[in-house]
Design an enzyme around this catalytic site. Structure first.
Site, PDB file in Angstrom:
ATOM      1  CE  LYS A 138      12.719  -0.511  14.829  1.00 51.50           C
ATOM      2  NZ  LYS A 138      11.464   0.183  14.207  1.00 51.50           N
ATOM      3  CE  LYS A 150       4.307  -2.314   5.594  1.00 53.59           C
ATOM      4  NZ  LYS A 150       5.725  -2.877   5.657  1.00 53.59           N
ATOM      5  CG  HIS A 157      12.373   5.431   2.299  1.00 54.67           C
ATOM      6  ND1 HIS A 157      12.135   5.185   3.742  1.00 54.67           N
ATOM      7  CD2 HIS A 157      12.953   7.375   2.449  1.00 54.67           C
ATOM      8  CE1 HIS A 157      13.555   6.314   3.932  1.00 54.67           C
ATOM      9  NE2 HIS A 157      13.335   7.260   3.715  1.00 54.67           N
ATOM     10  CB  THR A 216      13.108  -0.323  10.095  1.00 52.02           C
ATOM     11  OG1 THR A 216      12.012  -0.875  10.250  1.00 52.02           O
ATOM     12  CG2 THR A 216      14.278   0.011   9.410  1.00 52.02           C
ATOM     13  CE  LYS A 221       6.102  -7.045   8.582  1.00 51.74           C
ATOM     14  NZ  LYS A 221       7.234  -6.577   8.175  1.00 51.74           N
ATOM     15  NE  ARG A 222      -0.250   2.386   9.061  1.00 53.06           N
ATOM     16  CZ  ARG A 222       0.006   3.391   8.731  1.00 53.06           C
ATOM     17  NH1 ARG A 222       0.389   4.311   9.168  1.00 53.06           N
ATOM     18  NH2 ARG A 222      -1.515   4.230   8.606  1.00 53.06           N
TER      19      ARG A 222
HETATM   20  C1  26Q Z   1       2.621  10.209   1.207  1.00 53.97           C
HETATM   21  C2  26Q Z   1       1.729  11.442   1.087  1.00 53.97           C
HETATM   22  C3  26Q Z   1       0.924  12.254   1.351  1.00 53.97           C
HETATM   23  C4  26Q Z   1       0.402  11.202   2.572  1.00 53.97           C
HETATM   24  C5  26Q Z   1       0.991   9.846   3.265  1.00 53.97           C
HETATM   25  C6  26Q Z   1       2.125   9.913   2.299  1.00 53.97           C
HETATM   26  C7  26Q Z   1       3.371   9.127   3.163  1.00 53.97           C
HETATM   27  C8  26Q Z   1       3.405   9.076   4.707  1.00 53.97           C
HETATM   28  C9  26Q Z   1       4.011   8.165   5.084  1.00 53.97           C
HETATM   29  C10 26Q Z   1       3.780   7.923   2.222  1.00 53.97           C
HETATM   30  C11 26Q Z   1       4.850   6.850   2.954  1.00 53.97           C
HETATM   31  C12 26Q Z   1       4.607   7.151   4.272  1.00 53.97           C
HETATM   32  C13 26Q Z   1       5.114   6.246   4.628  1.00 53.97           C
HETATM   33  C14 26Q Z   1       6.275   4.815   4.027  1.00 53.97           C
HETATM   34  C15 26Q Z   1       7.141   4.194   4.473  1.00 53.97           C
HETATM   35  O1  26Q Z   1       7.077   4.060   5.878  1.00 53.97           O
HETATM   36  N1  26Q Z   1       8.242   3.444   3.889  1.00 53.97           N
HETATM   37  C16 26Q Z   1       9.299   2.371   4.576  1.00 53.97           C
HETATM   38  O2  26Q Z   1      10.095   2.935   5.140  1.00 53.97           O
HETATM   39  C17 26Q Z   1      11.035   2.244   6.455  1.00 53.97           C
HETATM   40  C18 26Q Z   1      12.485   3.082   6.034  1.00 53.97           C
HETATM   41  O3  26Q Z   1      13.103   3.007   4.711  1.00 53.97           O
HETATM   42  C19 26Q Z   1      10.834   0.959   5.318  1.00 53.97           C
HETATM   43  O4  26Q Z   1      11.920  -0.104   5.595  1.00 53.97           O
HETATM   44  C20 26Q Z   1       9.679  -0.249   4.281  1.00 53.97           C
HETATM   45  O5  26Q Z   1      10.041  -1.358   3.786  1.00 53.97           O
HETATM   46  C21 26Q Z   1       9.375   1.403   3.731  1.00 53.97           C
HETATM   47  O6  26Q Z   1       7.665   0.871   3.585  1.00 53.97           O
END
Ligand code: 26Q
Length: 842
Positions: A688, A582, A385, A684, A576-577
């Site tokens: 939406k 972004k 991702h 995503t 979004k975050r």
């Molecule tokens: C990793 C290690 C330690 C702590 C937290 C994390 C962590 C947690 C969540 C790293 C990343 C995330 C989330 C990532 C995320 O939401 N990525 C998004 O995924 C979507 C679904 O595929 C994509 O549409 C987005 O582009 C992408 O940024």
């Protein structure tokens, strides 16, 4: 759906309520009529809620209805589970550290097709369904896109009748609640479980032991075989909590299993016996810490060891569960594992599963290495991702070896054998070996989880066409050259049940009346809308629908921020975050540009717009928190200035989550998808918005590329550098100041941010943002500024011709079919899991 005989008792109700006529024989636990539901709610109020009628609150009615709805899924749930355990079908397991489920009640009513019946039943009890739906506290067990994607996929897997299990962590505290105080983000703990969770069933008897720390020991078994055993420092218990995942209009009801950590009572007892009661309690506290809280992404370092423990804890519990079902319930040989199970790794967070399955097969089931490895690779598939190098997971070898000593040995062994394969294929290329190793050597040794996931999977995919290409050309290039056949793409999708039917009732009705309701399970049918784009009367209805959605959002905005919005204005939305890549700050630069133009030229007018932002910043992300401060500061100034607030307002909507997303996407006219090309894997939210008829202003990044292809270039506002141009500019040496020097309007905008205009004279608080933009900005905000601002002028021009805009809006929705998660799950099913539909009969 074809397998449902709508008149058979117990089957999911059909849309016109064919099975819901009051039938006196209907059981109050299973009946789908309004009458049966009415009896069921009354029953739960008396026997589950156990409060006298005089003290009942809407929350009590919520809980009673939720329990009544859960009862109605039970039969289907057990039938599906029974088939899964004993039937011939292959089962998909979706391993994810996050499931951002959102509120469940409305979705379950929709998927059971008993919304009308529930409304009637509540009305008979003097309650309003909409008010009752409001009572639900959503489980925010995810950060954003990745967690919500997992939830959309569960909905589609159930609706497509794929037997499947989601496995994750039952965090006691999900993503923090965001408040805005004095313009700053303040984090509050999310206490989603305080009022209880009516959807889950805890299974304290279904639990597994998970080891942690300690050392390994070699020994010879009675047959003289060389074996290894792991002597852990601690043992934790994983207890499962199961939630039903009802498919839309089908009998399939799958399971989401979330693991909660407990102390192992025998451990506590040992301590108790030696008189150390407090040691025992302490142990309990330590163990339960593991599933206590969801980690935010972008959180550098902090608490890393616990994060690894979370990952291993849920992965080990899940794999033990799978192996137990496989060997004890289905009674199949381990060699048949890949025939019965497909396990999808949602990013690298669960990728320790590769080493864990090897350990279980070799150490616990005494299988030989080669057979275990073939089974492992055939069973796992990995979805990536992110391309951001800083987001690729690695674990320092010290922490890893201390925590999972046996897994480190296994990873070394995997690596040795793998690098030998690399040498075979690319003799003498030691540089390639170094790059591909599972062990990174740069700046202290570490385990590279993306490499482990790739080597241990038969399929690897990115989440949008562009992203999958970049994956093969950058972070996983060497792996692509080694195994091109492993690599593919599955463009993300979102569920049209939640993000259209449930959250946009106005559009749902309009669609049902215009093209029928087949779109709910076949979103491509929205194509039938295309001719209506030329129908003035239909365009009028379309605008009325949007207008009503905007009034609904405006009310919510007013209630939560005090800001008044006019629903006739363009709603320009970025939710979004909050993250530099972004580029919410690029959006703000445009807002300040308009502000400046209005201030400088009295008499100047623009098409009025509401700029709406929402999103959480990781608590430790300094710049992201200041990006929020920038938005709220500009908002306060703009909204209170009578020269400009007739033309623009700026809102930061606190606490963006699934629940308020239901109000936001349907009310948007313009969708902001403005990340630096090459940085957003897919997005995503962009989908939406499109499904709900918003037009996109966006870069050629992630799934925007495909959104533009589907909508047609005339129905998409494109701006900004391409991936190649971004690369080129960086290679040539990006000098942000050069862009400022040749653009006086940009220079003025940046000056306004630091001269105190928006900050009551404070010239320091926002300076770090501007310093970053001017001196070290990997996301090239200033390089895209002019292109963005010019593109926004085209947006405004299009908006001013309401027929043009409505036409484009209708065409966007009509062409959004590709972005259904049903399409995505069909692709995973065909190309990666090799599973088919398995209808459930009751
Ligand atoms: C990793 C290690 C330690 C702590 C937290 C994390 C962590 C947690 C969540 C790293 C990343 C995330 C989330 C990532 C995320 O939401 N990525 C998004 O995924 C979507 C679904 O595929 C994509 O549409 C987005 O582009 C992408 O940024």
């Amino acid at each position: 759906m074809t397998d449902v005989v709508s008149s058979a008792p117990g089957d999911v109700a059909d849309r016109d309520g064919g099975v819901s006529r009051a039938q006196p024989h209907e059981h109050s636990r299973t009946g789908l009529s309004a009458d049966a539901l009415h009896r069921a709610i009354a029953d739960h109020l008396a026997y589950s809620i156990a409060r006298p009628p005089s003290v009942l609150t809407p929350e009590h009615y919520y809980r009673a209805l939720a329990l009544a709805v859960r009862d109605r899924m039970q039969q289907r749930w057990m039938a599906t589970t029974q088939d899964l355990l004993h039937g011939p079908a292959k089962v998909t397991c979706y391993l994810s550290a996050e499931f951002l489920m959102g509120p469940q009640l409305g979705n379950n009513l929709l998927n059971l097709r008993i919304e009308r019946q529930a409304r009637e039943a509540l009305a008979a009890l003097g309650q309003d369904l909409d008010a009752i739906l409001e009572c639900e506290e959503e489980p925010g067990l995810g950060n954003g896109g990745l967690g919500r994607l997992a939830a959309c996929y569960l909905d589609s897997m159930a609706t497509l009748q794929r037997p499947s299990i989601g496995y994750g962590i039952r965090y006691e505290f999900g993503i923090f609640d965001q408040e805005i105080q004095d313009g700053w983000q303040v984090e509050k703990t999310d206490n989603w479980l305080v009022a209880g969770n009516p959807w889950e069933i805890d299974k304290p008897d279904a639990s597994y032991l998970v080891n942690w720390g300690g050392r390994t020991e070699q020994y010879e078994d009675v047959a003289g075989n060389h074996r290894v055993r792991w002597i852990p420092r601690r043992v934790i218990k994983g207890v499962s909590y199961d939630t039903p995942i009802q498919g839309y209009g089908v009998n399939t009801c799958n399971t989401l299993t979330l693991w909660s950590a407990r102390s192992v009572s025998s451990f506590a007892l040992d301590a108790f016996n030696t008189g150390d009661f407090y040691k025992a309690v302490e142990d309990e506290v330590l163990s339960e810490k593991i599933s206590k809280v969801l980690y935010p992404n972008d959180e550098p370092e902090a608490g890393k060891r616990l994060r690894l423990q979370q990952q291993y804890f849920f992965v080990s519990s899940s794999l033990q569960d799978i192996l137990r079902i496989h060997t004890e319930r289905a009674r199949l040989p381990l060699s048949a594992l890949p025939d019965k199970w497909a396990i999808q790794l949602n990013d690298t967070h669960p990728s320790i599963a590769v080493a864990e399955l090897m350990r279980l097969l070799i150490d616990e089931h005494h299988m030989g290495w080669d057979e275990a490895w073939d089974i492992t690779v055939a069973t796992f598939a990995y979805t990536n991702h992110t391309l951001l190098p800083e987001a690729l997971e690695t674990w320092p070898l010290g922490i890893f070896g201390d925590s999972l000593p046996r897994h480190l040995e296994i990873i070394y062994e995997i690596n040795d054998r793998f690098l030998e394969e690399v040498r075979d294929k690319f003799p003498g290329d030691t540089e390639r070996e170094r790059r591909m190793s599972l062990i990174g050597e740069d700046g202290g040794k570490s385990v590279r989880m993306a490499h482990l996931a790739t080597v241990g999977s038969h399929a690897v995919n990115g989440v949008a066409a562009l992203h999958s290409e970049l994956l093969k050309a950058s972070v996983l290039k060497d792996f692509y050259e080694m195994w091109p056949e492993r690599f593919g793409n599955v463009t993300n999708g979102v569920t049209p049940r939640r993000f259209l039917a449930l959250s946009n009732p106005g559009l749902r009705t309009l669609l049902d009346e215009t093209v029928g309701d087949g779109w709910l399970t076949d979103l491509d049918q929205l194509r039938r809308l295309e001719p209506y784009a030329e129908d003035p009367a239909f365009r009028e209805r379309w605008r009325d629908m949007k207008r009503a959605n905007k009034s609904r959002l405006a009310e919510y905005v007013h209630a939560s921020t005090g800001i008044e919005l006019d629903p006739t204005w363009m709603f320009d939305v970025q939710v979004k975050r909050i993250h530099e890549y972004k580029r919410q700050h690029l959006n703000v630069l445009h807002i300040i540009t308009l502000y400046n133009r209005l201030k400088r030229n009295p008499g100047f007018a623009i098409a009025p717009r509401a700029f709406i932002f929402g999103g959480k910043a990781a608590p430790g992300y300094f710049i992201a928190k200041r990006m929020i401060r920038l938005i709220t500061a500009v908002g306060a100034t703009v909204n209170n200035d009578p020269d400009v607030n007739r033309f623009m307002r700026v809102v930061f909507l606190p606490n963006f989550n699934v629940k308020n997303a239901h109000l936001i996407y349907p009310a948007a006219n313009l969708s902001e998808q403005i990340s630096t090309a090459g940085k957003e894997a897919s997005g995503t939210g962009n989908m939406k918005f499109m499904i709900n008829g918003a037009l996109t202003i966006g870069t050629l990044d992630g799934a925007n590329v495909e959104i533009r292809e589907e909508a047609g270039p005339d129905n998409f506002f494109l701006f900004g550098l391409t991936v190649d141009e971004v690369e080129q500019l960086k290679a040539d040496g990006y000098r942000p100041t050069a862009f400022v020097e040749r653009d006086p309007e940009l220079a003025e905008v940046l000056e306004l941010i630091v001269d105190g205009t928006f900050t009551h004279g404070d010239t320091e608080v926002l300076r770090p943002l501007v310093d970053n933009l001017l001196h070290h900005d990997p996301f090239l905000v200033l390089a895209d500024y002019r292109s963005y601002v010019d593109c926004q002028a085209r947006v405004s021009a299009a908006w001013q011709d309401s027929d043009t805009w409505s036409r484009m809006s209708i065409l966007n929705a009509a062409r959004s079919g590709k972005f259904s998660s049903d399409r995505a799950i069909a692709e995973y099913s065909d190309e990666i899991w090799h599973v088919g539909a398995m209808p459930v009969t009751l």
